[in-house]
Design a protein around this motif. Structure first.
Motif, PDB file in Angstrom:
ATOM      1  N   LEU A 192      38.875  39.532  42.146  1.00 56.37           N
ATOM      2  CA  LEU A 192      38.618  38.636  41.030  1.00 56.37           C
ATOM      3  C   LEU A 192      39.380  37.336  41.228  1.00 56.37           C
ATOM      4  N   SER A 193      38.706  36.210  40.983  1.00 60.90           N
ATOM      5  CA  SER A 193      39.341  34.902  41.076  1.00 60.90           C
ATOM      6  C   SER A 193      38.959  34.083  39.849  1.00 60.90           C
ATOM      7  N   LEU A 194      39.962  33.463  39.217  1.00 58.02           N
ATOM      8  CA  LEU A 194      39.722  32.596  38.069  1.00 58.02           C
ATOM      9  C   LEU A 194      40.420  31.265  38.295  1.00 58.02           C
ATOM     10  N   GLN A 195      39.696  30.185  38.068  1.00 60.24           N
ATOM     11  CA  GLN A 195      40.263  28.846  38.234  1.00 60.24           C
ATOM     12  C   GLN A 195      39.891  27.987  37.027  1.00 60.24           C
ATOM     13  N   ASP A 196      40.911  27.406  36.388  1.00 61.36           N
ATOM     14  CA  ASP A 196      40.713  26.503  35.251  1.00 61.36           C
ATOM     15  C   ASP A 196      39.904  27.158  34.140  1.00 61.36           C
ATOM     16  N   CYS A 197      40.193  28.411  33.861  1.00 59.90           N
ATOM     17  CA  CYS A 197      39.493  29.155  32.818  1.00 59.90           C
ATOM     18  C   CYS A 197      40.370  29.310  31.583  1.00 59.90           C
ATOM     19  N   THR A 198      39.722  29.507  30.439  1.00 62.92           N
ATOM     20  CA  THR A 198      40.394  29.823  29.186  1.00 62.92           C
ATOM     21  C   THR A 198      39.994  31.224  28.758  1.00 62.92           C
ATOM     22  N   LEU A 199      41.007  32.070  28.444  1.00 59.68           N
ATOM     23  CA  LEU A 199      40.763  33.447  28.026  1.00 59.68           C
ATOM     24  C   LEU A 199      41.550  33.675  26.747  1.00 59.68           C
ATOM     25  N   CYS A 200      40.855  33.884  25.628  1.00 56.26           N
ATOM     26  CA  CYS A 200      41.554  33.846  24.359  1.00 56.26           C
ATOM     27  C   CYS A 200      40.870  34.698  23.296  1.00 56.26           C
ATOM     28  N   HIS A 201      41.635  34.972  22.234  1.00 53.74           N
ATOM     29  CA  HIS A 201      41.141  35.644  21.021  1.00 53.74           C
ATOM     30  C   HIS A 201      40.531  37.010  21.320  1.00 53.74           C
ATOM     31  N   GLY A 202      41.030  37.691  22.341  1.00 51.67           N
ATOM     32  CA  GLY A 202      40.494  38.995  22.701  1.00 51.67           C
ATOM     33  C   GLY A 202      41.089  40.122  21.878  1.00 51.67           C
ATOM     34  N   ARG A 203      40.315  41.171  21.708  1.00 48.04           N
ATOM     35  CA  ARG A 203      40.786  42.362  21.023  1.00 48.04           C
ATOM     36  C   ARG A 203      41.463  43.340  21.984  1.00 48.04           C
ATOM     37  N   GLY A 204      41.483  43.018  23.264  1.00 49.54           N
ATOM     38  CA  GLY A 204      42.150  43.828  24.271  1.00 49.54           C
ATOM     39  C   GLY A 204      42.945  42.942  25.215  1.00 49.54           C
ATOM     40  N   TYR A 205      42.815  43.191  26.514  1.00 50.38           N
ATOM     41  CA  TYR A 205      43.525  42.422  27.534  1.00 50.38           C
ATOM     42  C   TYR A 205      42.878  41.045  27.731  1.00 50.38           C
ATOM     43  N   GLY A 206      43.691  40.083  28.150  1.00 46.62           N
ATOM     44  CA  GLY A 206      43.127  38.850  28.660  1.00 46.62           C
ATOM     45  C   GLY A 206      42.491  39.102  30.020  1.00 46.62           C
ATOM     46  N   VAL A 207      43.311  39.497  30.997  1.00 49.30           N
ATOM     47  CA  VAL A 207      42.856  39.864  32.338  1.00 49.30           C
ATOM     48  C   VAL A 207      43.439  41.226  32.663  1.00 49.30           C
ATOM     49  N   LEU A 208      42.603  42.158  33.099  1.00 50.45           N
ATOM     50  CA  LEU A 208      43.032  43.492  33.524  1.00 50.45           C
ATOM     51  C   LEU A 208      42.665  43.667  34.986  1.00 50.45           C
ATOM     52  N   ILE A 209      43.682  43.929  35.814  1.00 53.69           N
ATOM     53  CA  ILE A 209      43.476  44.162  37.249  1.00 53.69           C
ATOM     54  C   ILE A 209      44.046  45.530  37.547  1.00 53.69           C
ATOM     55  N   ASP A 210      43.192  46.488  37.897  1.00 52.84           N
ATOM     56  CA  ASP A 210      43.590  47.895  37.938  1.00 52.84           C
ATOM     57  C   ASP A 210      42.915  48.591  39.117  1.00 52.84           C
ATOM     58  N   GLY A 211      43.513  49.698  39.541  1.00 53.13           N
ATOM     59  CA  GLY A 211      42.893  50.541  40.562  1.00 53.13           C
ATOM     60  C   GLY A 211      42.825  49.886  41.920  1.00 53.13           C
ATOM     61  N   CYS A 212      43.972  49.388  42.421  1.00 53.04           N
ATOM     62  CA  CYS A 212      44.060  48.792  43.764  1.00 53.04           C
ATOM     63  C   CYS A 212      43.175  47.555  43.920  1.00 53.04           C
ATOM     64  N   SER A 213      43.020  46.795  42.850  1.00 45.21           N
ATOM     65  CA  SER A 213      42.219  45.578  42.893  1.00 45.21           C
ATOM     66  C   SER A 213      43.101  44.364  43.150  1.00 45.21           C
ATOM     67  N   GLN A 214      42.452  43.215  43.356  1.00 45.87           N
ATOM     68  CA  GLN A 214      43.161  41.974  43.643  1.00 45.87           C
ATOM     69  C   GLN A 214      42.712  40.886  42.678  1.00 45.87           C
ATOM     70  N   GLY A 215      43.656  40.051  42.264  1.00 38.76           N
ATOM     71  CA  GLY A 215      43.329  38.958  41.372  1.00 38.76           C
ATOM     72  C   GLY A 215      44.062  37.694  41.745  1.00 38.76           C
ATOM     73  N   ARG A 216      43.424  36.546  41.521  1.00 41.18           N
ATOM     74  CA  ARG A 216      44.036  35.236  41.739  1.00 41.18           C
ATOM     75  C   ARG A 216      43.671  34.361  40.547  1.00 41.18           C
ATOM     76  N   LEU A 217      44.693  33.806  39.900  1.00 38.00           N
ATOM     77  CA  LEU A 217      44.491  32.960  38.735  1.00 38.00           C
ATOM     78  C   LEU A 217      45.161  31.619  38.987  1.00 38.00           C
ATOM     79  N   LEU A 218      44.410  30.545  38.838  1.00 36.49           N
ATOM     80  CA  LEU A 218      44.923  29.204  39.057  1.00 36.49           C
ATOM     81  C   LEU A 218      44.625  28.348  37.827  1.00 36.49           C
ATOM     82  N   ARG A 219      45.665  27.790  37.234  1.00 36.77           N
ATOM     83  CA  ARG A 219      45.553  26.854  36.107  1.00 36.77           C
ATOM     84  C   ARG A 219      44.739  27.426  34.948  1.00 36.77           C
TER      85      ARG A 219
END
Length: 383
Positions: A192-219
């Motif tokens: 998973l890769s996110l760049q210049d994103c907005t994640l808000c007002h969620g009823r759970g997680y903003g970003v969930l990275i689980d089970g040997c996964s990879q994530g990159r978040l920029l700005r």
């Protein structure tokens, strides 16, 4: 071979599939079609289907390299479905642009998204996705990859975006909000890769990275989620660069279950939980971050975790600047940790660590407290 351009035109102002026609403007293949499905069936790889404003009640399977483009923007061109995905994408080089995509429930749904990507590399641009079912977007399988730009993804009873079973997804300049389980999740060895994103007002997680996964978040701007803004679990790896994590109803970032990664040049502030939590043998590096005005500690390290905390400014948190507990052993160096109502650094319940070259001034209960049974090596600290 000449490639055809397929177009749709509403016959009236009625929001009714029966009031739509789809016509090819190709000189070689002029034709009328009763539905978008029929136009897709008649198209060949490389075609563009231009869809005029209207509401199209269809569930479409796209298994060839075509572009589906809404003419007039996503607010005017709507595809909606009941108890099925709006779009099932199953080929390389599919492009979807300029639609509102939404589904409704008549019976208890299976696990699907308003858009399902099961194979191929696809592009989704300037779309509005919402779902009464499991997810807005599902990217599933080792041959499935999705790139999204300028999309609004919201109000699912499950996930905004779910990437699973070795899938891959990249989101740029998207807003993901109001989803129940997570705004975005990568599970089961996914990427998973996110760049210049907005994640808000969620009823759970903003970003969930689980089970040997990879994530990159920029700005990215991540705020007001009920669970951690970013949760990295179960041997997963995540890098967060120049992100803002704030006003969360839990922690800003949590590393747990042997997770690792990098948090660098980020701001974490005004979260109800610790700005950054490191638990259960996790080992992240936290570097050059500004962590302040949290309702708990700035950073918590527990459960035999390690990691490096360096060149950070940590201040004005309600509890200690950094808490170390339960046989954890981090390296803390070149940090400014000040203006806390408790200690700058609190080490307890068998915690250990190295603290070097830190400014620990202006903390009400002192620079470092070490509970009996804990041990800290200190070098060249002030305050």
């Amino acid at each position: 071979m000449e490639q055809y351009a397929l177009y749709t035109h509403p016959l009236s102002n009625r929001d009714d599939t029966l009031a739509l026609r789809i016509v090819s403007l190709s000189s070689q293949n002029p034709a009328f079609y009763p539905s978008i499905s029929a136009a897709l069936q008649a198209s060949i790889s490389g075609d563009t289907i231009l869809v005029e404003p209207g509401t199209y009640r269809e569930s479409l399977v796209i298994d060839k390299a075509v572009s589906l483009v809404g003419n007039g923007g996503s607010t005017k061109v709507v595809i909606e479905s009941i108890d099925l995905p709006c779009l099932s994408l199953q080929a390389n080089a599919i492009r979807v642009e300029g639609f509102t995509l939404r589904n409704h429930l008549a019976v208890q749904p299976n696990q699907y998204g308003v858009v399902d990507v099961s194979s191929g590399q696809v592009e989704i641009v300037d779309c509005d996705l919402s779902s009464a079912s499991y997810a807005c977007l599902v990217v599933s399988g080792s041959s499935a990859a999705a790139n999204l730009r300028h999309c609004h993804i919201h109000d699912s009873d499950g996930y905004g975006v779910l990437v699973c079973m070795v899938g891959s997804c990249k989101l740029e300049q998207c807003t993901i909000q109001g989803n129940a389980q997570a705004e975005v999740a990568a599970l089961q060895n996914s990427d998973l890769s996110l760049q210049d994103c907005t994640l808000c007002h969620g009823r759970g997680y903003g970003v969930l990275i689980d089970g040997c996964s990879q994530g990159r978040l920029l700005r990215c701007d991540i705020y007001d989620n009920a669970q951690p803004g970013v949760a990295v679990y179960q041997e997963s790896v995540a890098d967060l660069l120049a992100c803002k994590l704030h006003h969360g109803r839990a922690s800003g970032v949590t590393f747990c279950q042997q997770a690792r990664g990098l948090v660098q040049d980020c701001e974490a502030y005004a979260n109800i939980g610790s700005a950054i939590e490191v638990k259960q043998q996790s080992t992240p590096t936290i570097r050059s971050c500004k962590i302040y005005k949290g309702k708990w500690s700035g950073i918590f390290v527990g459960d035999a975790s390690q990691g490096i905390i360096e060149d950070c400014e940590i201040f004005d948190n309600v509890m200690a600047g950094i808490e170390v507990a339960w046989e954890s052993n981090p390296i803390i160096r070149h940090c400014q940790i000040h203006r806390h109502s408790y200690q700058g650094i609190a080490v307890f319940q068998g915690g250990r660590g190295i603290v070097a070259d830190c400014d620990l001034s202006q903390n009400v209960l002192g620079s470092i407290s070490v509970e009996p049974g804990s041990l800290v090596y200190q070098e060249r600290n002030s305050g």
